[in-house]
Design an enzyme around this catalytic site. Structure first.
Site, PDB file in Angstrom:
ATOM      1  N   TRP A   1       0.832  -1.213   0.000  1.00  0.00           N
ATOM      2  CA  TRP A   1       0.000   0.000   0.000  1.00  0.00           C
ATOM      3  C   TRP A   1       0.855   1.247   0.000  1.00  0.00           C
ATOM      4  CZ3 TRP A   1      -4.176  -1.355  -2.027  1.00  0.00           C
ATOM      5  CH2 TRP A   1      -4.773  -2.567  -1.718  1.00  0.00           C
TER       6      TRP A   1
ATOM      7  N   LYS B   1     -12.750  -2.107   6.957  1.00  0.00           N
ATOM      8  CA  LYS B   1     -12.171  -3.034   7.929  1.00  0.00           C
ATOM      9  C   LYS B   1     -12.787  -2.773   9.312  1.00  0.00           C
ATOM     10  CE  LYS B   1      -8.482  -2.848   4.838  1.00  0.00           C
ATOM     11  NZ  LYS B   1      -8.691  -3.914   3.880  1.00  0.00           N
TER      12      LYS B   1
ATOM     13  N   ASP C   1      -1.918   6.517   6.667  1.00  0.00           N
ATOM     14  CA  ASP C   1      -2.931   5.633   6.088  1.00  0.00           C
ATOM     15  C   ASP C   1      -3.322   4.646   7.193  1.00  0.00           C
ATOM     16  OD1 ASP C   1      -4.421   3.691   4.855  1.00  0.00           O
ATOM     17  OD2 ASP C   1      -2.948   3.199   3.296  1.00  0.00           O
TER      18      ASP C   1
HETATM   19  C1  LIG Z   1      -3.497  -0.193   4.484  1.00  0.00           C
HETATM   20  C2  LIG Z   1      -4.337  -0.085   3.250  1.00  0.00           C
HETATM   21  N1  LIG Z   1      -4.252   1.020   2.496  1.00  0.00           N
HETATM   22  C3  LIG Z   1      -4.978   1.164   1.380  1.00  0.00           C
HETATM   23  C4  LIG Z   1      -5.841   0.178   0.959  1.00  0.00           C
HETATM   24  C5  LIG Z   1      -6.642   0.387  -0.296  1.00  0.00           C
HETATM   25  O1  LIG Z   1      -7.942   0.645   0.092  1.00  0.00           O
HETATM   26  P1  LIG Z   1      -9.143   0.820  -0.921  1.00  0.00           P
HETATM   27  O2  LIG Z   1      -9.417  -0.517  -1.496  1.00  0.00           O
HETATM   28  O3  LIG Z   1     -10.233   1.330  -0.022  1.00  0.00           O
HETATM   29  O4  LIG Z   1      -8.750   1.806  -1.935  1.00  0.00           O
HETATM   30  C6  LIG Z   1      -5.990  -0.972   1.713  1.00  0.00           C
HETATM   31  C7  LIG Z   1      -6.900  -2.051   1.291  1.00  0.00           C
HETATM   32  O5  LIG Z   1      -6.961  -3.121   1.836  1.00  0.00           O
HETATM   33  C8  LIG Z   1      -5.214  -1.106   2.884  1.00  0.00           C
HETATM   34  O6  LIG Z   1      -5.304  -2.208   3.641  1.00  0.00           O
END
Ligand SMILES: Cc1ncc(COP(=O)(O)O)c(C=O)c1O
Length: 367
Positions: A103, A196, A172
């Site tokens: 991520w 989550k 994040d």
């Molecule tokens: C830590 C983290 N950041 C970003 C994301 C991406 O999220 P989204 O699918 O809501 O764009 C996720 C998805 O699991 C994540 O776990």
């Protein structure tokens, strides 16, 4: 199936049954107004009460300072990878990024589309078994902010302390928001997809400091043609997250999730439960070398526990047997392999205990 399975999915993830039942009730006729939850105007007084309630609960639960703003947007955390850089950095400005996995890597890639994203820490190899200590983070000189991923959903690592920096932090928190106390005031901006710990997918919570709002105003003047309306934090603040039609269902669900969290005793109380749940699984993983935990001990996540089995051939057997025992969602992410148990706030202790006793029996039978 007549009963609900034990759900260890990484997200969208298990929600408390009582929250699902509240949602179910609101669908045909919300609050006896004669209109279903998904059928009423986002400009109505009823929806206004919902969004204000959701924001106010989030403020109280996370102890968000009064001069910070809360937005409930769409586009997921993936859009925030770009939107943070677009609003907080001018075209020639640099954001510093701690790269702790998939991520963070994506956040860097998106930020580089509109400004400069510089990685100030990445592990020696690509195994992402840990997060850095503060003194390992490289120079952030000249950067506008320091971005980090609080919990690495895929690798099962987590910052157990807020990184220290002179710069505003951008966090994040998609996979650990509201699971443990956060020092919000140390952050310039926090974002988190809801799916989550905060409800269903389709809502993204963004918490902005006065600094972040000011940056958004300044950078709006630096970007050619100004910031696109849908990607402009200041505009979203002025429009109370309703420049366009928001995810009304998701925001109601988020409000109900937060009310549920209040009933659990709030963030500190859930943190204690989360520590206990994680400990029960880590104790098994540490109990013998049948198992191979992925994360280094001091970087272990309380939300996503990742591991392998020494005899890798047994992993598919584990998954098959787990599935047959109503233990679902335990397959590791494809980039890491192995196994993963996601045990967010709403994952009950009974599910953790069911997994632990299955693991014990699996080890006895196959060890
Ligand atoms: C830590 C983290 N950041 C970003 C994301 C991406 O999220 P989204 O699918 O809501 O764009 C996720 C998805 O699991 C994540 O776990």
């Amino acid at each position: 199936m007549s009963t609900r399975a034990h759900n260890f999915s990484a997200g969208p993830a298990v929600l408390p049954l009582e929250v699902i039942e509240e949602l179910q009730q609101a669908l045909p006729n919300y609050n006896n107004i004669g209109l279903g939850l998904m059928e009423m105007s986002h400009r109505s007084k009823d929806f206004d009460d919902i969004i204000e309630s959701a924001k106010s609960r989030l403020r109280t639960l996370l102890q968000i300072p009064d001069d910070y703003e809360v937005l409930l947007l769409q586009g997921g955390a993936s859009l925030q990878f770009y939107m943070t850089a677009l609003n907080l950095l001018g075209p020639d400005d640099t954001g510093a990024y701690i790269n702790t996995g998939t991520w963070s890597t994506k956040a860097i890639k998106e930020a580089n589309r509109c400004s400069i994203a510089k990685s100030v820490w990445a592990p020696e190899n690509d195994s992402f078994t840990r997060v850095p200590q503060t003194d390992e983070i490289g120079s952030t000189e000249g950067a506008t902010y320091l971005h980090y991923t609080s919990n690495n959903t895929i690798y099962g690592t987590q910052f157990q302390r807020t990184p220290t920096s002179d710069l505003p932090l951008i966090g994040d928190f998609s996979s650990d928001i509201a699971s443990a106390p956060i020092d919000v005031a140390k952050h310039g901006l926090i974002y988190a997809g809801a799916q989550k710990n905060l409800g269903p997918s389709g809502v993204t919570a963004v918490i902005l400091s006065p600094w972040a709002i000011e940056r958004s105003i300044t950078v709006n003047g630096l970007r050619k043609g100004g910031l696109p309306s849908m990607l402009n934090y200041k505009l979203m603040v002025d429009k109370n997250s309703m420049f366009n039609t928001p995810n009304t269902f998701g925001i109601f669900a988020l409000d109900r999730m937060l009310a549920w969290l209040e009933r659990q005793g709030g963030v500190s109380a859930i943190y204690t439960q989360n520590q206990e749940k994680a400990k029960r699984i880590y104790d098994i993983l540490d109990g013998s070398d049948f198992w191979k935990p992925h994360a280094d001990t001091d970087s272990r996540s309380l939300m996503n526990i990742t591991w392998k089995i020494h005899n890798a051939e047994l992993e598919s057997v584990f998954l098959q047997e787990a599935n047959a025992n109503d233990l679902k969602g335990l397959k590791g992410h494809r980039s890491v392999g192995g196994l993963r148990a996601s045990i967010y706030n709403a994952c009950p202790l009974e599910s953790v205990d069911a997994l632990v006793s299955f693991m014990k029996s699996f080890e006895e039978r196959h060890g």
